[in-house]
Design a protein around this motif. Structure first.
Motif, PDB file in Angstrom:
ATOM      1  N   ILE A  44       0.893  -1.158   0.239  1.00 37.69           N
ATOM      2  CA  ILE A  44      -0.056  -0.060   0.068  1.00 37.69           C
ATOM      3  C   ILE A  44       0.800   1.199   0.070  1.00 37.69           C
ATOM      4  O   ILE A  44       1.704   1.244   0.923  1.00 37.69           O
ATOM      5  CB  ILE A  44      -0.807   0.238   1.221  1.00 37.69           C
ATOM      6  N   GLU A  45       0.570   2.218  -0.608  1.00 35.34           N
ATOM      7  CA  GLU A  45       1.073   3.644  -0.678  1.00 35.34           C
ATOM      8  C   GLU A  45       0.129   4.522  -0.583  1.00 35.34           C
ATOM      9  O   GLU A  45      -0.934   4.677  -1.015  1.00 35.34           O
ATOM     10  CB  GLU A  45       1.801   3.822  -2.043  1.00 35.34           C
ATOM     11  N   ALA A  46       0.732   5.393   0.448  1.00 34.57           N
ATOM     12  CA  ALA A  46      -0.272   6.636   0.760  1.00 34.57           C
ATOM     13  C   ALA A  46       0.533   7.976   0.901  1.00 34.57           C
ATOM     14  O   ALA A  46       1.668   7.841   1.197  1.00 34.57           O
ATOM     15  CB  ALA A  46      -1.144   6.578   2.028  1.00 34.57           C
ATOM     16  N   ASP A  47      -0.011   9.006   1.087  1.00 35.12           N
ATOM     17  CA  ASP A  47       0.575  10.304   1.224  1.00 35.12           C
ATOM     18  C   ASP A  47       0.981  10.529   2.708  1.00 35.12           C
ATOM     19  O   ASP A  47       2.070  11.230   3.123  1.00 35.12           O
ATOM     20  CB  ASP A  47      -0.245  11.524   0.970  1.00 35.12           C
ATOM     21  N   ASP A  48       0.316   9.807   3.899  1.00 33.16           N
ATOM     22  CA  ASP A  48       0.687   9.882   5.183  1.00 33.16           C
ATOM     23  C   ASP A  48       0.319   8.811   6.015  1.00 33.16           C
ATOM     24  O   ASP A  48      -0.509   7.852   5.503  1.00 33.16           O
ATOM     25  CB  ASP A  48      -0.164  11.213   5.728  1.00 33.16           C
ATOM     26  N   ILE A  49       0.792   8.589   6.928  1.00 35.04           N
ATOM     27  CA  ILE A  49       0.848   7.506   7.860  1.00 35.04           C
ATOM     28  C   ILE A  49      -0.668   7.437   8.492  1.00 35.04           C
ATOM     29  O   ILE A  49      -1.103   6.114   8.651  1.00 35.04           O
ATOM     30  CB  ILE A  49       1.686   7.563   9.115  1.00 35.04           C
ATOM     31  N   ASP A  50      -1.457   8.245   8.695  1.00 34.83           N
ATOM     32  CA  ASP A  50      -2.929   8.225   9.154  1.00 34.83           C
ATOM     33  C   ASP A  50      -3.583   7.492   8.070  1.00 34.83           C
ATOM     34  O   ASP A  50      -4.424   6.554   8.584  1.00 34.83           O
ATOM     35  CB  ASP A  50      -3.355   9.596   9.414  1.00 34.83           C
ATOM     36  N   THR A  51      -3.214   7.756   6.873  1.00 38.78           N
ATOM     37  CA  THR A  51      -4.182   6.995   5.808  1.00 38.78           C
ATOM     38  C   THR A  51      -3.931   5.512   5.777  1.00 38.78           C
ATOM     39  O   THR A  51      -4.788   4.676   5.714  1.00 38.78           O
ATOM     40  CB  THR A  51      -3.880   7.749   4.379  1.00 38.78           C
ATOM     41  N   ILE A  52      -2.593   5.320   5.899  1.00 40.62           N
ATOM     42  CA  ILE A  52      -2.136   3.844   6.074  1.00 40.62           C
ATOM     43  C   ILE A  52      -2.930   3.101   7.113  1.00 40.62           C
ATOM     44  O   ILE A  52      -3.335   1.835   7.023  1.00 40.62           O
ATOM     45  CB  ILE A  52      -0.647   3.579   5.981  1.00 40.62           C
ATOM     46  N   PHE A  53      -2.851   3.604   8.505  1.00 42.66           N
ATOM     47  CA  PHE A  53      -3.460   2.946   9.541  1.00 42.66           C
ATOM     48  C   PHE A  53      -4.703   3.006   9.391  1.00 42.66           C
ATOM     49  O   PHE A  53      -5.510   2.064   9.633  1.00 42.66           O
ATOM     50  CB  PHE A  53      -3.134   3.912  10.780  1.00 42.66           C
ATOM     51  N   ALA A  54      -5.458   3.949   8.803  1.00 40.29           N
ATOM     52  CA  ALA A  54      -6.910   3.918   8.460  1.00 40.29           C
ATOM     53  C   ALA A  54      -7.457   2.766   7.521  1.00 40.29           C
ATOM     54  O   ALA A  54      -8.258   2.164   7.740  1.00 40.29           O
ATOM     55  CB  ALA A  54      -7.505   5.277   8.034  1.00 40.29           C
ATOM     56  N   ALA A  55      -6.637   2.703   6.299  1.00 39.25           N
ATOM     57  CA  ALA A  55      -6.949   1.664   5.514  1.00 39.25           C
ATOM     58  C   ALA A  55      -6.652   0.163   6.146  1.00 39.25           C
ATOM     59  O   ALA A  55      -7.410  -0.716   5.872  1.00 39.25           O
ATOM     60  CB  ALA A  55      -6.286   2.060   4.337  1.00 39.25           C
ATOM     61  N   ALA A  56      -5.831   0.211   6.660  1.00 37.55           N
ATOM     62  CA  ALA A  56      -5.269  -1.186   7.385  1.00 37.55           C
ATOM     63  C   ALA A  56      -6.238  -1.538   8.280  1.00 37.55           C
ATOM     64  O   ALA A  56      -6.715  -2.600   8.301  1.00 37.55           O
ATOM     65  CB  ALA A  56      -3.876  -1.263   7.846  1.00 37.55           C
ATOM     66  N   GLY A  57      -6.762  -0.635   9.049  1.00 45.93           N
ATOM     67  CA  GLY A  57      -7.904  -0.929  10.052  1.00 45.93           C
ATOM     68  C   GLY A  57      -9.224  -1.456   9.365  1.00 45.93           C
ATOM     69  O   GLY A  57      -9.822  -2.222   9.860  1.00 45.93           O
ATOM     70  N   ALA A  58      -9.482  -0.748   8.175  1.00 45.82           N
ATOM     71  CA  ALA A  58     -10.500  -1.075   7.696  1.00 45.82           C
ATOM     72  C   ALA A  58     -10.726  -2.371   6.964  1.00 45.82           C
ATOM     73  O   ALA A  58     -11.503  -3.245   7.004  1.00 45.82           O
ATOM     74  CB  ALA A  58     -11.098   0.103   6.605  1.00 45.82           C
ATOM     75  N   ALA A  59      -9.453  -2.864   6.245  1.00 47.20           N
ATOM     76  CA  ALA A  59      -9.167  -4.130   5.642  1.00 47.20           C
ATOM     77  C   ALA A  59      -9.411  -5.112   7.032  1.00 47.20           C
ATOM     78  O   ALA A  59      -9.886  -6.260   6.691  1.00 47.20           O
ATOM     79  CB  ALA A  59      -7.819  -4.141   4.992  1.00 47.20           C
ATOM     80  N   HIS A  60      -8.652  -4.943   7.935  1.00 45.01           N
ATOM     81  CA  HIS A  60      -8.779  -5.932   9.241  1.00 45.01           C
ATOM     82  C   HIS A  60     -10.225  -6.022   9.363  1.00 45.01           C
ATOM     83  O   HIS A  60     -10.618  -7.532   9.638  1.00 45.01           O
ATOM     84  CB  HIS A  60      -8.132  -5.566  10.263  1.00 45.01           C
ATOM     85  N   LYS A  61     -11.030  -5.050   9.591  1.00 43.93           N
ATOM     86  CA  LYS A  61     -12.382  -5.362   9.940  1.00 43.93           C
ATOM     87  C   LYS A  61     -13.284  -5.883   9.068  1.00 43.93           C
ATOM     88  O   LYS A  61     -14.304  -6.443   9.126  1.00 43.93           O
ATOM     89  CB  LYS A  61     -12.908  -3.783  10.127  1.00 43.93           C
TER      90      LYS A  61
END
Length: 103
Positions: A44-61
């Motif tokens: 995954i690539e994003a402009d910021d760390i918060d987007t990475i964490f949000a996307a990873a959390g959504a994928a997990h859920k």
């Protein structure tokens, strides 16, 4: 800044994980990320760390299972921007070829 991460989300089950892994990958479409799935996870690539964490959390859920295993490895290179493809290109340049071996 570009943050690159390797995300692996999987239900802990005996049967095929494909449908649940697909649900996790599909959840990434709700975020401003670029991604490429491979046999061991999704880059995954994003402009910021918060987007990475949000996307990873959504994928997990998104995985519907009694137990879910998620691994997130992050490369947050802050000195300058470096995209995932550029990292692969650098290895290919050193090798003088694609880093692939056919079986």
């Amino acid at each position: 800044m570009t943050v690159v991460a390797l995300l692996s989300v999987a239900p802990v089950i005996e049967d095929s994980m494909a449908s649940e892994v697909a649900a996790a990958v599909d959840a990434l479409d709700d975020f401003d990320v670029a991604y490429e799935t491979n046999p061991m996870g999704t880059v995954i690539e994003a402009d910021d760390i918060d987007t990475i964490f949000a996307a990873a959390g959504a994928a997990h859920k998104a995985v519907d299972a009694d137990r879910v295993s998620t691994v997130l490895k992050i490369d947050d290179k802050r000195a300058h921007e470096l995209r995932a493809r550029e990292k692969v290109d650098a290895v290919e340049d050193e090798l003088g070829r694609d880093p692939k071996k056919e079986r």
